[in-house]
Design a protein around this motif. Structure first.
Motif, mmCIF file in Angstrom:
data_model
loop_
_atom_site.group_PDB
_atom_site.id
_atom_site.type_symbol
_atom_site.label_atom_id
_atom_site.label_comp_id
_atom_site.label_asym_id
_atom_site.label_seq_id
_atom_site.Cartn_x
_atom_site.Cartn_y
_atom_site.Cartn_z
ATOM 1 N N ILE A 40 -27.166 20.123 40.613
ATOM 2 C CA ILE A 40 -28.206 19.185 40.193
ATOM 3 C C ILE A 40 -27.941 18.721 38.763
ATOM 4 O O ILE A 40 -28.038 17.517 38.452
ATOM 5 N N SER A 41 -27.582 19.637 37.885
ATOM 6 C CA SER A 41 -27.302 19.293 36.484
ATOM 7 C C SER A 41 -26.100 18.353 36.386
ATOM 8 O O SER A 41 -26.103 17.388 35.600
ATOM 9 N N ARG A 42 -25.054 18.645 37.170
ATOM 10 C CA ARG A 42 -23.859 17.804 37.138
ATOM 11 C C ARG A 42 -24.177 16.397 37.639
ATOM 12 O O ARG A 42 -23.755 15.396 37.043
ATOM 13 N N TRP A 43 -24.947 16.320 38.719
ATOM 14 C CA TRP A 43 -25.323 15.013 39.247
ATOM 15 C C TRP A 43 -26.154 14.222 38.224
ATOM 16 O O TRP A 43 -26.007 13.023 38.081
ATOM 17 N N ALA A 44 -27.044 14.936 37.538
ATOM 18 C CA ALA A 44 -27.882 14.264 36.536
ATOM 19 C C ALA A 44 -27.032 13.740 35.379
ATOM 20 O O ALA A 44 -27.222 12.616 34.901
ATOM 21 N N ARG A 45 -26.047 14.541 34.910
ATOM 22 C CA ARG A 45 -25.186 14.130 33.799
ATOM 23 C C ARG A 45 -24.362 12.899 34.152
ATOM 24 O O ARG A 45 -24.110 12.039 33.302
ATOM 25 N N THR A 46 -23.943 12.834 35.409
ATOM 26 C CA THR A 46 -23.075 11.725 35.822
ATOM 27 C C THR A 46 -23.865 10.552 36.409
ATOM 28 O O THR A 46 -23.270 9.583 36.900
ATOM 29 N N GLY A 47 -25.186 10.639 36.365
ATOM 30 C CA GLY A 47 -26.021 9.524 36.810
ATOM 31 C C GLY A 47 -26.119 9.362 38.310
ATOM 32 O O GLY A 47 -26.551 8.311 38.802
ATOM 33 N N GLN A 48 -25.739 10.398 39.068
ATOM 34 C CA GLN A 48 -25.779 10.280 40.528
ATOM 35 C C GLN A 48 -27.173 10.499 41.096
ATOM 36 O O GLN A 48 -27.480 10.037 42.191
ATOM 37 N N ILE A 49 -28.032 11.226 40.357
ATOM 38 C CA ILE A 49 -29.426 11.370 40.758
ATOM 39 C C ILE A 49 -30.216 10.262 40.076
ATOM 40 O O ILE A 49 -30.114 10.076 38.856
ATOM 41 N N ALA A 56 -32.029 10.317 35.741
ATOM 42 C CA ALA A 56 -33.072 11.329 35.563
ATOM 43 C C ALA A 56 -32.454 12.658 35.163
ATOM 44 O O ALA A 56 -31.295 12.949 35.489
ATOM 45 N N LYS A 57 -33.232 13.459 34.431
ATOM 46 C CA LYS A 57 -32.807 14.796 34.018
ATOM 47 C C LYS A 57 -33.553 15.841 34.856
ATOM 48 O O LYS A 57 -34.632 15.579 35.375
ATOM 49 N N PRO A 58 -32.999 17.057 34.972
ATOM 50 C CA PRO A 58 -33.662 18.103 35.776
ATOM 51 C C PRO A 58 -35.083 18.402 35.309
ATOM 52 O O PRO A 58 -35.949 18.762 36.126
#
Length: 377
Positions: A40-49, A56-58
């Motif tokens: 989840i954190s990785r997806w948030a950093r790369t803008g995938q979420i 969005a951030k976790p």
């Protein structure tokens, strides 16, 4: 929560009312537990979420109606979603047979004695394992919000969603839920009505399986009790209302009072069993639960006695109608205004009858009021 299919296995979820104000990582834990926090954190950093198309951030909060974009994959990095049990037709029927009331936020069960609330060592059959009977397709799995001992029967509340589970859990933790138990005890308390105030702690050497009274190092524990009726000096029928929620609180408090619950050998030893044909099973029953519901309204549920308890009541000459909590009814949300008025009139009639009996019992042979022997509440 609802899901919409998109291309390339990207998923879109719409935030439901139960998740209002939840952190994004908490939303994932509730609905996609197979995806780990690192992913989840990785997806948030790369803008995938994305939430409503924005990064969005976790720790961001989500609101009802917002859309959450979730990229494909991620399952291999997570702890794995809890596997759903496959229930037999008999298990599903047994689960449904326990239902005494249903609302949009909760399912109220009458748990039979001998059925554990949750699993444990050598415990494979339990209420938690039967909750799949109340799921429909991809609907969220209902959740336990409180517990009853394996041998204690009666009202058990199940939340339909994570949001309602959180709401009910706060009511239980804040003592805003009213719980009334019925118990048969050995002997008759001299003081017919009062409060037991005795701190409880885990008993050393029991591995945490047993509690005991510990006024110095224990946690505060208070129980309100009332003697509803008695069978000579042999046994009494009590209404118990826990004002705190300690493990085995009612059982330990009754034993500490010198009147163990009938059938509770763990805390009463051999003295907890009556001679004759009275069942050796434990006679403790969660009779009534009153608790607010999310969005307004209130659940007020009563559970019928299990067979062994009802038989013992009859053998001892106790009439269930004597209790203030006796009139059977469904959840208050299902009662008509006329039914509510009738129940209130019946309650008042029973209360006046019980009070007349108490007043007569306080008079001596000369017709004068006898001195009180204990606190009156």
């Amino acid at each position: 929560m609802s899901e919409a299919e998109t291309g390339n296995d990207v998923r879109l979820f719409t935030v439901g009312e139960d998740d209002a104000g939840a952190r994004l990582d908490r939303w994932f834990k509730r609905h996609l537990p197979q995806i780990g926090f690192a992913t989840i954190s990785r997806w948030a950093r790369t803008g995938q979420i994305r939430v409503d198309g924005k990064r969005a951030k976790p720790e961001d909060r989500v609101e009802p109606g917002q859309q959450i974009r979730v990229p494909p994959g991620g399952e291999a990095d997570g702890p794995g979603a809890p596997a759903r049990r496959t229930l037999s037709d008999a298990d599903r029927a047994a689960a449904r047979a326990m239902v005494i009331a249903e609302t949009p936020s909760a399912i109220v069960l009458n748990k039979p004695p001998g059925l554990a609330t949750q699993g444990g060592t050598k415990t494979t059959r339990h209420v938690d394992g039967l909750l799949e009977a109340f799921t429909d397709g991809d609907a969220p799995r209902p959740r336990l919000v409180h517990r009853l001992d394996k041998d204690t029967s009666g009202v058990l509340l199940i939340a339909r969603t994570a949001g309602s589970a959180g709401f009910f859990a706060k009511r239980f933790a804040g003592r805003a839920a009213r719980k009334v138990y019925w118990a048969l005890v050995v002997g008759v308390p001299e003081v017919r009505e009062g409060t037991i105030d005795a701190a409880l702690a885990k008993q050393p050497g029991s591995g945490g399986e047993k509690m005991h009274v510990d006024h110095e190092g224990g946690q505060p524990a208070r129980t309100r009790y009332r003697v509803v009726d008695k069978a000579g000096d042999k046994a009494a029928w009590l209404e118990l209302e826990p004002l705190t929620g300690r493990t085995h609180q009612l059982r330990v408090h009754c034993a500490a009072m010198g009147h163990p619950i009938v059938g509770d050998g763990k805390y009463g030893g051999p003295d907890a069993f009556l001679t004759g044909s009275i069942s050796r099973k434990m006679h403790l029953h969660a009779r009534r639960l009153v608790i607010d519901e999310p969005g307004g309204g209130r659940i007020d549920a009563l559970a019928d006695l299990p067979e062994h308890f009802a038989v013992s009541m009859a053998q001892l000459g106790f009439d269930e109608a004597t209790s203030e909590a006796a009139p059977l009814r469904q959840s208050t949300v299902e009662r008509t205004p006329e039914a509510k008025k009738q129940a209130a009139r019946q309650h008042a009639k029973q209360y006046r009858k019980a009070r007349r009996g108490e007043r007569r019992g306080r008079r001596d042979a000369a017709g004068k009021p006898a001195p009180r022997r204990g606190p009156k509440r």
